[in-house]
Design an enzyme around this catalytic site. Structure first.
Site, PDB file in Angstrom:
ATOM      1  N   ARG A   1       1.402   4.346  18.858  1.00  0.00           N
ATOM      2  CA  ARG A   1      -0.034   4.554  18.629  1.00  0.00           C
ATOM      3  C   ARG A   1      -0.873   3.901  19.719  1.00  0.00           C
ATOM      4  O   ARG A   1      -1.796   4.525  20.257  1.00  0.00           O
ATOM      5  CB  ARG A   1      -0.412   4.027  17.242  1.00  0.00           C
ATOM      6  CG  ARG A   1       0.259   4.804  16.122  1.00  0.00           C
ATOM      7  CD  ARG A   1      -0.146   4.300  14.749  1.00  0.00           C
ATOM      8  NE  ARG A   1       0.651   4.935  13.705  1.00  0.00           N
ATOM      9  CZ  ARG A   1       0.183   5.267  12.507  1.00  0.00           C
ATOM     10  NH1 ARG A   1      -1.066   5.031  12.186  1.00  0.00           N
ATOM     11  NH2 ARG A   1       0.968   5.841  11.620  1.00  0.00           N
TER      12      ARG A   1
ATOM     13  N   CYS B   1      -1.915   7.759  -1.787  1.00  0.00           N
ATOM     14  CA  CYS B   1      -2.385   7.064  -0.601  1.00  0.00           C
ATOM     15  C   CYS B   1      -2.783   8.023   0.510  1.00  0.00           C
ATOM     16  O   CYS B   1      -3.309   7.608   1.528  1.00  0.00           O
ATOM     17  CB  CYS B   1      -1.330   6.083  -0.090  1.00  0.00           C
ATOM     18  SG  CYS B   1       0.167   6.847   0.573  1.00  0.00           S
TER      19      CYS B   1
ATOM     20  N   LYS C   1       0.815  -1.219   0.000  1.00  0.00           N
ATOM     21  CA  LYS C   1       0.000   0.000   0.000  1.00  0.00           C
ATOM     22  C   LYS C   1       0.846   1.265   0.000  1.00  0.00           C
ATOM     23  O   LYS C   1       0.344   2.348  -0.306  1.00  0.00           O
ATOM     24  CB  LYS C   1      -0.964   0.010   1.189  1.00  0.00           C
ATOM     25  CG  LYS C   1      -0.325   0.110   2.546  1.00  0.00           C
ATOM     26  CD  LYS C   1      -1.385   0.039   3.636  1.00  0.00           C
ATOM     27  CE  LYS C   1      -0.782   0.093   5.032  1.00  0.00           C
ATOM     28  NZ  LYS C   1      -0.153   1.386   5.333  1.00  0.00           N
ATOM     29  N   ASP C   2       2.149   1.133   0.323  1.00  0.00           N
ATOM     30  CA  ASP C   2       3.035   2.303   0.312  1.00  0.00           C
ATOM     31  C   ASP C   2       3.588   2.619  -1.073  1.00  0.00           C
ATOM     32  O   ASP C   2       4.144   3.700  -1.285  1.00  0.00           O
ATOM     33  CB  ASP C   2       4.221   2.087   1.259  1.00  0.00           C
ATOM     34  CG  ASP C   2       3.813   2.051   2.730  1.00  0.00           C
ATOM     35  OD1 ASP C   2       2.772   2.626   3.063  1.00  0.00           O
ATOM     36  OD2 ASP C   2       4.559   1.439   3.525  1.00  0.00           O
TER      37      ASP C   2
ATOM     38  N   ARG D   1       0.818   9.959  14.223  1.00  0.00           N
ATOM     39  CA  ARG D   1       1.893   9.266  13.525  1.00  0.00           C
ATOM     40  C   ARG D   1       2.583   8.361  14.524  1.00  0.00           C
ATOM     41  O   ARG D   1       2.330   8.422  15.709  1.00  0.00           O
ATOM     42  CB  ARG D   1       2.921  10.276  12.975  1.00  0.00           C
ATOM     43  CG  ARG D   1       2.482  11.097  11.781  1.00  0.00           C
ATOM     44  CD  ARG D   1       2.509  10.350  10.463  1.00  0.00           C
ATOM     45  NE  ARG D   1       3.710   9.562  10.219  1.00  0.00           N
ATOM     46  CZ  ARG D   1       4.821  10.027   9.665  1.00  0.00           C
ATOM     47  NH1 ARG D   1       4.902  11.299   9.308  1.00  0.00           N
ATOM     48  NH2 ARG D   1       5.860   9.229   9.449  1.00  0.00           N
TER      49      ARG D   1
ATOM     50  N   ARG E   1      -8.324   8.177   4.683  1.00  0.00           N
ATOM     51  CA  ARG E   1      -9.280   7.136   4.271  1.00  0.00           C
ATOM     52  C   ARG E   1     -10.029   6.587   5.478  1.00  0.00           C
ATOM     53  O   ARG E   1     -11.255   6.425   5.445  1.00  0.00           O
ATOM     54  CB  ARG E   1      -8.537   6.001   3.564  1.00  0.00           C
ATOM     55  CG  ARG E   1      -9.377   4.747   3.333  1.00  0.00           C
ATOM     56  CD  ARG E   1      -8.532   3.545   2.949  1.00  0.00           C
ATOM     57  NE  ARG E   1      -7.546   3.179   3.953  1.00  0.00           N
ATOM     58  CZ  ARG E   1      -7.804   2.461   5.033  1.00  0.00           C
ATOM     59  NH1 ARG E   1      -9.024   2.020   5.264  1.00  0.00           N
ATOM     60  NH2 ARG E   1      -6.850   2.168   5.902  1.00  0.00           N
ATOM     61  N   ARG E   2      -9.283   6.286   6.528  1.00  0.00           N
ATOM     62  CA  ARG E   2      -9.927   5.765   7.736  1.00  0.00           C
ATOM     63  C   ARG E   2     -10.822   6.823   8.364  1.00  0.00           C
ATOM     64  O   ARG E   2     -11.929   6.519   8.819  1.00  0.00           O
ATOM     65  CB  ARG E   2      -8.866   5.291   8.739  1.00  0.00           C
ATOM     66  CG  ARG E   2      -8.169   3.995   8.320  1.00  0.00           C
ATOM     67  CD  ARG E   2      -7.121   3.577   9.331  1.00  0.00           C
ATOM     68  NE  ARG E   2      -6.485   2.313   8.941  1.00  0.00           N
ATOM     69  CZ  ARG E   2      -5.194   2.072   9.019  1.00  0.00           C
ATOM     70  NH1 ARG E   2      -4.370   3.026   9.450  1.00  0.00           N
ATOM     71  NH2 ARG E   2      -4.712   0.895   8.660  1.00  0.00           N
TER      72      ARG E   2
END
Length: 321
Positions: free
Chosen positions: A160, A247, A84-85, A154, A132-133
């Site tokens: 996190r 992305c 996805k990166d 981040r 997106r989330r």
């Protein structure tokens, strides 16, 4: 590829615990296939050292450019990326030789007190670095008749989850695949259904990349490739590319394999939305499982065209970034 059996193959990887873990799994598989030693070469990327929000620094490519530069300079023989990166445009001098079988593509919630998303209180503070989330979590909360506050964060997994343990946030959302790969999947208090939150295109999949001129290494790495994973993520990334979104844009996509005895159909779903979740364009299309790169690309482009016709482009402007 240097064919001396005692010459180690150099695998370029980011330094994070997750990157080292997933690169280590690939290294083990390459050792088994080639009989060659494989050494991990740790490389720091711009995305690792910058503390800016991903949307501000561009998102796409910030975790892969340094690895690709090392490949081109001959400092490493191959590299492992979270797929996805990867930017949707592939450099001509490099090739993704393998996409191993995909891990769980879903997003995972890690919440205080073992809460699921539906159990979170009204006004709950949820951390994520992904637009997106944010868009889909806000929409999901609206569907449950409550509101949430999404907080841009981040950091690595420990950082996190630490926000939740310290009581600064009610929950954070991470990729389930990442938690699983570092052996911490049991810390998820909820796995978010893809019917409510679609993952990032390619989420849960890895890309093993090397020089396009290294035919021997390409052939060896190709043994790690999973054709169904490649077909699915190629369709998802074609959708992303056709929507002209990186992305850091609020775009989700997932290609499901629909089986009736034998796997014979693929359903591709896509979503674009505003950050507050007030407006989503969410569509799907179904077709035969792609048997070639061109067929997978066509599936993604077809759905992108339908989403653009429904107003997706207008959602990727100022209100959504």
């Amino acid at each position: 590829m240097n064919t001396r059996p005692d010459q180690p193959l150099r695998l370029g990887t980011r330094r994070s615990k997750l990157a080292m873990s997933q690169s280590g799994h690939v290294a083990d598989a390459v050792r088994a296939i080639t009989g060659r030693p494989v050494e991990l070469v740790e490389i720091t990327t711009y995305g690792d050292v910058s503390r800016e929000n991903l949307a501000q620094i561009g998102g796409t490519g910030v975790f892969v450019t340094a690895l690709r530069d090392a490949l081109v300079r001959g400092e490493v023989d191959f590299a492992v990326h979270s797929l996805k990166d990867l930017p949707t445009t592939q450099p001509a001098e490099l090739v993704v030789a393998a996409m191993p079988k995909r891990e769980d593509p879903r997003d995972a919630l890690v919440a205080r007190d073992g809460l699921t998303f539906e159990q979170l209180p009204d006004g709950a503070r949820i951390g994520t670095g992904s637009p997106r989330r944010m868009a889909q979590l806000n929409a999901y909360a609206r569907s449950l008749g409550k509101s949430i506050e999404t907080v841009a964060i981040r950091g690595n997994v420990d950082t996190r989850i630490g926000y939740v343990r310290a009581g600064e946030l009610d929950a954070v959302v991470l990729a389930a695949a990442g938690l699983n790969r570092i052996g911490r999947g049991d810390e998820a208090t909820d796995l978010l259904s893809v019917d409510s939150v679609l993952p990032a295109p390619g989420q849960g999949a890895l890309a093993v990349e090397c020089l396009a001129s290294d035919a021997d290494l390409i052939a060896a790495l190709a043994q790690l490739d999973d054709p169904l994973t490649r077909a699915a993520v190629t369709a998802e990334r074609a959708l992303l590319a056709a929507l002209e979104a990186g992305c850091s844009a609020p775009v989700g996509a997932l290609a499901d394999l629909l089986a009736d005895g034998n796997v014979n159909e693929m359903r591709l779903r896509g979503v674009v939305g505003t950050l507050d979740g007030s407006t989503l364009v969410q569509l799907s299309t179904t077709g035969p499982v792609p048997q070639s790169y061109d067929e997978a690309m066509a599936l993604g482009r077809e759905l992108a065209d339908e989403m653009l016709a429904k107003g997706a482009a207008g959602l990727m402007g100022e209100r959504s970034l």
